[in-house]
Write a protein that holds these residues in place. Sequence first.
Motif, PDB file in Angstrom:
ATOM      1  N   LYS A 151       0.845  -1.195   0.000  1.00  0.00           N
ATOM      2  CA  LYS A 151       0.000   0.000   0.000  1.00  0.00           C
ATOM      3  C   LYS A 151       0.881   1.247   0.000  1.00  0.00           C
ATOM      4  N   ARG A 152       1.909   1.203   0.855  1.00  0.00           N
ATOM      5  CA  ARG A 152       2.812   2.353   0.943  1.00  0.00           C
ATOM      6  C   ARG A 152       3.509   2.595  -0.396  1.00  0.00           C
ATOM      7  N   LEU A 153       4.003   1.509  -1.002  1.00  0.00           N
ATOM      8  CA  LEU A 153       4.739   1.671  -2.264  1.00  0.00           C
ATOM      9  C   LEU A 153       3.824   2.096  -3.418  1.00  0.00           C
ATOM     10  N   SER A 154       2.568   1.688  -3.367  1.00  0.00           N
ATOM     11  CA  SER A 154       1.644   2.049  -4.458  1.00  0.00           C
ATOM     12  C   SER A 154       1.425   3.562  -4.522  1.00  0.00           C
ATOM     13  N   LYS A 155       1.734   4.239  -3.427  1.00  0.00           N
ATOM     14  CA  LYS A 155       1.526   5.695  -3.389  1.00  0.00           C
ATOM     15  C   LYS A 155       2.702   6.487  -3.939  1.00  0.00           C
ATOM     16  N   SER A 156       3.800   5.789  -4.234  1.00  0.00           N
ATOM     17  CA  SER A 156       4.980   6.507  -4.707  1.00  0.00           C
ATOM     18  C   SER A 156       5.245   6.243  -6.187  1.00  0.00           C
ATOM     19  N   SER A 157       5.684   7.301  -6.899  1.00  0.00           N
ATOM     20  CA  SER A 157       6.062   7.081  -8.297  1.00  0.00           C
ATOM     21  C   SER A 157       7.552   7.383  -8.459  1.00  0.00           C
ATOM     22  N   ASP A 158       8.239   7.439  -7.321  1.00  0.00           N
ATOM     23  CA  ASP A 158       9.675   7.709  -7.302  1.00  0.00           C
ATOM     24  C   ASP A 158      10.441   6.415  -7.602  1.00  0.00           C
ATOM     25  N   ALA A 159      11.222   6.442  -8.697  1.00  0.00           N
ATOM     26  CA  ALA A 159      11.956   5.243  -9.120  1.00  0.00           C
ATOM     27  C   ALA A 159      12.899   4.731  -8.027  1.00  0.00           C
ATOM     28  N   GLN A 160      13.512   5.660  -7.316  1.00  0.00           N
ATOM     29  CA  GLN A 160      14.457   5.274  -6.265  1.00  0.00           C
ATOM     30  C   GLN A 160      13.755   4.529  -5.131  1.00  0.00           C
ATOM     31  N   VAL A 161      12.577   5.026  -4.751  1.00  0.00           N
ATOM     32  CA  VAL A 161      11.780   4.386  -3.684  1.00  0.00           C
ATOM     33  C   VAL A 161      11.338   2.991  -4.149  1.00  0.00           C
TER      34      VAL A 161
END
Length: 173
Positions: free
Chosen positions: A45-55
């Motif tokens: 869920k947390r990762l689905s909110k990020s579009s940062d390639a590094q994250v």
Amino acid sequence: MSNPIEDIAAKAMGTVKAVSAGFKGLRGVFLHLAEEHGEVGALMKRLSKSSDAQVRREHFPHIRAELLSHEKGELAEVYSLLANYEQMREVVVKHNDEAHTLEKAIAEVDAQDYSSEEWGLSFNRLFSLVQSHVEEEENDFFPRAQQVVDEAESKQILERYEAAKKAVKQHVQ
Ligand SMILES: [Fe+2]
């Protein structure tokens, strides 16, 4: 006459008991698997909110290893055993199909570039597949499995599952 303070205390105790009896009434290996679902679900869920390639690059490998080792550990030590019970055969077949679909969805994420929009789309597709798989397991497969596997056996399966998961993790990381 009932005492409101006592009523509140009783309700709180009931809640405590319900929690210690297990999430959705699950016990042993099935409770443990459901707890792992909760953990990986929160990470996804947390990762689905990020579009940062590094994250994405930093967190996806861990999620991927968790999903694969959980699924393979389950196949090796939980569902293979359930296959011995006639009444569980349908569940085992359904589960195998879904596990295969999940693996394909993971491979689709792997094939995308972390910085692309496609990565986010494939990851979200994987996330929704994981969510529906987990829901089906917790609400249908696991409660049915608990009817054929007793508590002592369930604890033994848990030990074998954890060993299998650990072994798989060494290969996927
Ligand atoms: Fe599964």
